[in-house]
Design a protein around this motif. Structure first.
Motif, mmCIF file in Angstrom:
data_model
loop_
_atom_site.group_PDB
_atom_site.id
_atom_site.type_symbol
_atom_site.label_atom_id
_atom_site.label_comp_id
_atom_site.label_asym_id
_atom_site.label_seq_id
_atom_site.Cartn_x
_atom_site.Cartn_y
_atom_site.Cartn_z
ATOM 1 N N VAL A 195 0.679 -1.082 -0.039
ATOM 2 C CA VAL A 195 -0.011 0.016 0.086
ATOM 3 C C VAL A 195 0.831 1.261 -0.074
ATOM 4 O O VAL A 195 2.092 1.255 0.896
ATOM 5 C CB VAL A 195 -0.739 0.061 1.229
ATOM 6 N N GLU A 196 0.626 1.993 -0.943
ATOM 7 C CA GLU A 196 1.206 3.278 -1.080
ATOM 8 C C GLU A 196 1.100 4.345 0.235
ATOM 9 O O GLU A 196 0.087 4.232 0.832
ATOM 10 C CB GLU A 196 1.168 3.993 -2.336
ATOM 11 N N GLY A 197 2.084 4.933 0.744
ATOM 12 C CA GLY A 197 2.226 5.605 1.952
ATOM 13 C C GLY A 197 3.408 5.815 2.859
ATOM 14 O O GLY A 197 4.407 5.160 2.352
ATOM 15 N N GLU A 198 3.275 6.243 3.977
ATOM 16 C CA GLU A 198 4.436 6.379 4.839
ATOM 17 C C GLU A 198 5.156 5.131 5.174
ATOM 18 O O GLU A 198 6.477 5.086 5.062
ATOM 19 C CB GLU A 198 3.861 7.020 6.063
ATOM 20 N N LEU A 199 4.325 4.082 5.201
ATOM 21 C CA LEU A 199 5.160 2.728 5.593
ATOM 22 C C LEU A 199 5.983 2.161 4.458
ATOM 23 O O LEU A 199 7.077 1.612 4.834
ATOM 24 C CB LEU A 199 4.252 1.841 6.333
ATOM 25 N N LEU A 200 5.317 2.076 3.486
ATOM 26 C CA LEU A 200 5.987 1.625 2.226
ATOM 27 C C LEU A 200 7.322 2.563 2.057
ATOM 28 O O LEU A 200 8.305 2.056 1.472
ATOM 29 C CB LEU A 200 5.254 1.683 1.214
ATOM 30 N N ASP A 201 7.035 3.792 2.078
ATOM 31 C CA ASP A 201 8.160 4.787 1.754
ATOM 32 C C ASP A 201 9.373 4.460 2.666
ATOM 33 O O ASP A 201 10.629 4.740 2.382
ATOM 34 C CB ASP A 201 7.487 6.222 2.123
ATOM 35 N N ASP A 202 9.100 4.314 4.055
ATOM 36 C CA ASP A 202 10.091 3.925 5.055
ATOM 37 C C ASP A 202 10.884 2.762 4.460
ATOM 38 O O ASP A 202 12.320 2.521 4.523
ATOM 39 C CB ASP A 202 9.549 3.621 6.278
ATOM 40 N N ILE A 203 10.224 1.788 3.900
ATOM 41 C CA ILE A 203 10.895 0.570 3.210
ATOM 42 C C ILE A 203 11.643 0.971 2.152
ATOM 43 O O ILE A 203 12.708 0.452 1.811
ATOM 44 C CB ILE A 203 9.923 -0.668 3.143
ATOM 45 N N GLY A 223 1.487 0.218 -5.795
ATOM 46 C CA GLY A 223 0.813 -0.257 -4.743
ATOM 47 C C GLY A 223 -0.585 0.357 -4.676
ATOM 48 O O GLY A 223 -1.184 1.181 -5.389
ATOM 49 N N ALA A 224 -1.376 -0.315 -3.784
ATOM 50 C CA ALA A 224 -2.698 0.350 -3.719
ATOM 51 C C ALA A 224 -2.710 1.606 -2.818
ATOM 52 O O ALA A 224 -1.843 1.877 -2.073
ATOM 53 C CB ALA A 224 -3.640 -0.528 -2.876
ATOM 54 N N TYR A 225 -3.703 2.467 -3.155
ATOM 55 C CA TYR A 225 -3.865 3.692 -2.507
ATOM 56 C C TYR A 225 -4.887 3.342 -1.213
ATOM 57 O O TYR A 225 -5.832 2.500 -1.331
ATOM 58 C CB TYR A 225 -4.529 4.868 -3.401
ATOM 59 N N PRO A 226 -4.365 3.842 -0.148
ATOM 60 C CA PRO A 226 -5.362 3.769 1.014
ATOM 61 C C PRO A 226 -6.947 4.107 0.757
ATOM 62 O O PRO A 226 -7.631 3.356 1.193
ATOM 63 C CB PRO A 226 -4.724 4.793 1.850
ATOM 64 N N GLU A 227 -7.257 4.873 -0.147
ATOM 65 C CA GLU A 227 -8.522 5.114 -0.477
ATOM 66 C C GLU A 227 -9.336 4.088 -1.245
ATOM 67 O O GLU A 227 -10.400 4.054 -1.177
ATOM 68 C CB GLU A 227 -8.690 6.528 -0.991
ATOM 69 N N GLU A 228 -8.413 3.369 -1.860
ATOM 70 C CA GLU A 228 -9.121 2.375 -2.894
ATOM 71 C C GLU A 228 -9.323 0.977 -1.917
ATOM 72 O O GLU A 228 -10.334 0.425 -1.982
ATOM 73 C CB GLU A 228 -7.839 1.618 -3.771
ATOM 74 N N VAL A 229 -8.729 0.888 -0.695
ATOM 75 C CA VAL A 229 -8.781 -0.153 0.280
ATOM 76 C C VAL A 229 -10.060 0.492 0.990
ATOM 77 O O VAL A 229 -11.039 -0.584 1.185
ATOM 78 C CB VAL A 229 -7.741 -0.347 1.035
ATOM 79 N N SER A 250 -9.772 -9.691 -2.740
ATOM 80 C CA SER A 250 -8.564 -9.101 -2.918
ATOM 81 C C SER A 250 -8.928 -7.607 -3.641
ATOM 82 O O SER A 250 -9.460 -7.650 -4.713
ATOM 83 C CB SER A 250 -7.847 -10.011 -3.841
ATOM 84 N N VAL A 251 -8.290 -6.644 -2.924
ATOM 85 C CA VAL A 251 -8.124 -5.287 -3.894
ATOM 86 C C VAL A 251 -6.615 -5.246 -4.023
ATOM 87 O O VAL A 251 -5.900 -4.581 -3.100
ATOM 88 C CB VAL A 251 -8.652 -4.255 -2.727
ATOM 89 N N ASN A 252 -6.140 -5.707 -5.152
ATOM 90 C CA ASN A 252 -4.605 -6.166 -5.240
ATOM 91 C C ASN A 252 -4.131 -5.452 -6.617
ATOM 92 O O ASN A 252 -3.031 -6.024 -6.634
ATOM 93 C CB ASN A 252 -4.485 -7.528 -4.786
ATOM 94 N N GLY A 253 -4.998 -5.025 -7.450
ATOM 95 C CA GLY A 253 -4.389 -4.653 -8.741
ATOM 96 C C GLY A 253 -3.975 -5.771 -9.566
ATOM 97 O O GLY A 253 -3.243 -5.527 -10.637
#
Length: 258
Positions: A195-203, A223-229, A250-253
């Protein structure tokens, strides 16, 4: 003649969203409130969790409160549940989003990291279901939505321990869905990939190649956008999904298919 305003999908509902001070959980809490639900936000970071609750009320006009605590502890989940009941006298929707595993090759895990991963993902969900379900049974209505992980199906690198926990998050809904269906309670899972965002950016900052491997298996290429989930959660929480029960969606592209 002026057209009548369409009623919100979740008007008058009460939701608890665990782990909702940022990322997917925050997007879910906001999405539920935008559709008319009053929302209890939870987290372990006091300032951030309070800020999300205040943001929800300011931006949506819905009532929101917050609970701070480690939800792998039974007594904390009992307090969380009691707070929602004291505020709104019912709980219609439980979104088990709290999680966050220690992502490492399996033999680099330690007893502590293994326990942390199970506690954060599995015990938070188990205790929340255990404490909230009696209220749903009493009112003859409820929607339980667990946030799982597509890695359970695709065997993502370094996710073996995490998948052990999330596998339980997936598996419980078939049992709960059958056991409580006659009480008008459904239980389902939404399973996202990275999922795109802060946690994935940290990795990504630590290991760009590893994140690229996570993204490369997603045909859409991100990655998925949080709003899509969140949109999928809102649908499952609504009466439009009243006949969907015991499912992993699955909401997984397209990272896994069928």
């Amino acid at each position: 003649m002026a057209s009548q305003q369409q009623e919100s999908l979740l008007e008058g509902k009460v939701a608890i969203v665990t782990g909702s001070s940022r990322g997917i959980g925050k997007a879910i809490a906001i999405g539920l409130a935008q559709q008319g639900a009053n929302v209890l936000v939870t987290g372990t970071h006091p300032e951030r969790t309070k800020a999300v609750s205040e943001e929800i009320t300011k931006e949506t006009g819905q009532q929101s409160d917050y609970y701070i605590g480690d939800l792998s502890k039974e007594e904390n989940v009992a307090e969380m549940t009691d707070k929602a009941i004291q505020n709104w006298e019912k709980i219609d929707i439980l979104v088990n989003n709290a999680g966050g595993g220690v992502i490492l090759p399996f033999l680099e895990q330690t007893p502590e990291t293994l326990k942390t991963t199970i506690d954060r993902n599995l015990w938070t969900m188990l205790w929340s279901c255990y404490k909230v379900l009696p209220h749903m049974v009493e009112q003859n209505y409820g929607r339980i939505i667990n946030i799982g992980a597509d890695s359970v199906r695709n065997g993502l690198w370094d996710h073996a321990a995490y998948n052990a926990a999330k596998g339980g998050v997936h598996a419980i809904v078939s049992g709960l869905g059958r056991e409580f269906a006659k009480s008008n309670i459904t239980a389902n899972v939404i399973a996202p990939p990275a999922v795109e965002g802060e946690l994935l950016d940290d990795i990504r900052d630590r290991d760009t190649k590893l994140v690229n491997r996570y993204i490369d298996i997603i045909p859409i290429g991100r990655g998925a956008y949080p709003e899509e989930v969140a949109d999928a959660v809102v649908f499952l929480a609504s009466d439009k999904a009243s006949f969907i029960n015991g499912q992993v969606i699955s909401v997984n592209g397209g990272s896994t298919m069928q």
